[in-house]
Design a protein around this motif. Structure first.
Motif, PDB file in Angstrom:
ATOM      1  N   VAL A 107     -16.849  29.089 -18.053  1.00 10.84           N
ATOM      2  CA  VAL A 107     -17.561  29.259 -19.315  1.00 10.84           C
ATOM      3  C   VAL A 107     -19.070  29.150 -19.089  1.00 10.84           C
ATOM      4  O   VAL A 107     -19.865  29.946 -19.606  1.00 10.84           O
ATOM      5  CB  VAL A 107     -17.105  28.215 -20.356  1.00 10.84           C
ATOM      6  CG1 VAL A 107     -18.099  28.138 -21.518  1.00 10.84           C
ATOM      7  CG2 VAL A 107     -15.727  28.575 -20.880  1.00 10.84           C
ATOM      8  N   ILE A 108     -19.463  28.166 -18.282  1.00  7.91           N
ATOM      9  CA  ILE A 108     -20.889  27.969 -18.003  1.00  7.91           C
ATOM     10  C   ILE A 108     -21.485  29.178 -17.287  1.00  7.91           C
ATOM     11  O   ILE A 108     -22.574  29.656 -17.630  1.00  7.91           O
ATOM     12  CB  ILE A 108     -21.095  26.685 -17.172  1.00  7.91           C
ATOM     13  CG1 ILE A 108     -20.832  25.457 -18.052  1.00  7.91           C
ATOM     14  CG2 ILE A 108     -22.507  26.629 -16.590  1.00  7.91           C
ATOM     15  CD1 ILE A 108     -20.919  24.138 -17.333  1.00  7.91           C
ATOM     16  N   VAL A 109     -20.768  29.700 -16.291  1.00  9.59           N
ATOM     17  CA  VAL A 109     -21.244  30.876 -15.559  1.00  9.59           C
ATOM     18  C   VAL A 109     -21.382  32.077 -16.502  1.00  9.59           C
ATOM     19  O   VAL A 109     -22.369  32.817 -16.449  1.00  9.59           O
ATOM     20  CB  VAL A 109     -20.290  31.221 -14.389  1.00  9.59           C
ATOM     21  CG1 VAL A 109     -20.655  32.577 -13.784  1.00  9.59           C
ATOM     22  CG2 VAL A 109     -20.353  30.142 -13.317  1.00  9.59           C
ATOM     23  N   MET A 110     -20.389  32.283 -17.377  1.00 12.00           N
ATOM     24  CA  MET A 110     -20.451  33.397 -18.332  1.00 12.00           C
ATOM     25  C   MET A 110     -21.643  33.269 -19.270  1.00 12.00           C
ATOM     26  O   MET A 110     -22.326  34.251 -19.579  1.00 12.00           O
ATOM     27  CB  MET A 110     -19.151  33.458 -19.150  1.00 12.00           C
ATOM     28  CG  MET A 110     -17.982  34.050 -18.406  1.00 12.00           C
ATOM     29  SD  MET A 110     -16.542  34.219 -19.493  1.00 12.00           S
ATOM     30  CE  MET A 110     -15.381  35.033 -18.384  1.00 12.00           C
ATOM     31  N   GLN A 111     -21.895  32.056 -19.738  1.00  9.74           N
ATOM     32  CA  GLN A 111     -23.020  31.844 -20.643  1.00  9.74           C
ATOM     33  C   GLN A 111     -24.349  32.089 -19.936  1.00  9.74           C
ATOM     34  O   GLN A 111     -25.296  32.604 -20.527  1.00  9.74           O
ATOM     35  CB  GLN A 111     -22.976  30.426 -21.214  1.00  9.74           C
ATOM     36  CG  GLN A 111     -21.853  30.216 -22.214  1.00  9.74           C
ATOM     37  CD  GLN A 111     -21.793  28.801 -22.737  1.00  9.74           C
ATOM     38  OE1 GLN A 111     -22.032  27.843 -22.009  1.00  9.74           O
ATOM     39  NE2 GLN A 111     -21.479  28.649 -24.001  1.00  9.74           N
ATOM     40  N   MET A 112     -24.400  31.726 -18.654  1.00  9.10           N
ATOM     41  CA  MET A 112     -25.625  31.940 -17.886  1.00  9.10           C
ATOM     42  C   MET A 112     -25.862  33.431 -17.636  1.00  9.10           C
ATOM     43  O   MET A 112     -26.995  33.914 -17.699  1.00  9.10           O
ATOM     44  CB  MET A 112     -25.540  31.187 -16.549  1.00  9.10           C
ATOM     45  CG  MET A 112     -25.597  29.670 -16.683  1.00  9.10           C
ATOM     46  SD  MET A 112     -25.248  28.815 -15.114  1.00  9.10           S
ATOM     47  CE  MET A 112     -26.627  29.329 -14.109  1.00  9.10           C
TER      48      MET A 112
END
Length: 311
Positions: A107-112
């Protein structure tokens, strides 16, 4: 009734229902081989029925929205539920549970990547033990299989995509989880109704002689899935994110224990190390996020940040 007693009661119910639904689904896959997509479809229909009853009892109010806005969300909703259930069917409960922890870094990678969202260095560092722990657990899983790994990986990706989307749509539409789920559940059920005849042997499902126990367990799994959502919704609104996160960690540990006791899933020492690494990473992540006073995506399954539906 004392507020603390009520809170403790709902927390206990949520932990119990969350553990029961995973173990119940695993039992169905092992002992009845009930078709996965059909089971997910039944869960969606029963969730919608439960939401209609809740709306009539003024538990929440339905908010009007253009149904076209919900189509793609419903598609990803179908995807993550079906894929995570397939992961549960083809992996041990322990490996299934640990794999879901990869949702947090994903999720963090996608948001970044897609939303240019920035995260502090401490948040990024907590992802290292989470990822390493999952890799170690998979590598040393004595029941490792390629198809189970594929389903787990796809499940993490689609779940993460769903979480990112639903988090933004919830803010955009100013709707709470149950209001969104009221539209998602029936749409997703209809979508699965269309694909079931294509992907599953419907004829065998209808002609197979299911025992009374089999049917009771299928219906019970749908009822329990709905109550997981209901109690999660209450807890999210009535307690702090930290409290709910700690409840998630307890569910994680109890599910590992339940899988070991009920399905005789033996954990190798290296798997225990991997699971410990993952759990430490998740706890550190929650601590850092709380310290930064940021809102964690609502959790509607166990352990990590979760979608709006419990599988």
């Amino acid at each position: 009734m004392n507020k603390k007693v009520v809170t403790a009661f709902y927390l206990t119910l949520n932990i119990a229902f969350s553990i029961i639904i995973v173990l119940l689904n695993k039992w169905l896959y092992i002992h009845t081989r009930f078709p996965n997509i059909t089971l997910s479809m039944i869960h969606f229909f029963m969730t919608f029925i439960g939401l209609i009853i809740c709306e009539k009892l003024d538990v929440f109010c339905v908010k009007s929205i253009d149904i076209k806005e919900m189509v793609f969300i419903a598609m990803t909703f179908c995807g993550f539920v079906v894929l995570t259930n397939l992961s549960l069917a083809h992996n041990t409960v322990g490996t299934y549970q640990v794999a879901k922890m990869l949702t947090t870094p994903c999720v963090i990678v996608m948001q970044m990547i897609f939303y240019r969202k920035r995260f502090g260095i401490l948040v990024k560092l907590t992802l290292i033990p989470i990822t390493l722990g999952v890799i170690v657990n998979f590598y040393y899983d004595i029941q490792f299989n390629v198809i189970g790994t594929i389903y787990a990986t796809l499940g993490v990706f689609v779940t993460s995509l769903y979480q990112v989307m639903i988090n933004r749509k919830q803010k955009e539409f100013q709707m709470d989880p149950m209001q969104l789920l009221f539209y998602q559940a029936p749409l997703s059920a209809v979508m699965l109704l269309i694909v079931v005849p294509i992907l599953e042997p419907v004829g065998q499902t209808f002609t197979h002689k299911w025992s009374l126990l089999d049917m009771i367990m299928v219906i019970l799994s749908g009822v329990v899935a709905f109550f997981v959502n209901l109690t999660s919704y209450w807890i999210i609104g009535k307690t702090s994110p930290l409290t709910y996160n700690m409840v998630g960690h307890s569910k994680f540990c109890l599910l590992l224990l339940g899988g070991s006791l009920l399905f005789h899933e033996i954990l190798a020492i290296n798997q225990v190390i991997g699971i410990t690494l993952t759990l430490v990473g998740i706890i550190l992540y929650a601590h850092v996020k709380m310290k930064d006073n940021q809102t964690i995506i609502p959790e509607f399954e166990d352990g990590e940040t979760k979608p709006l539906y419990k599988v």
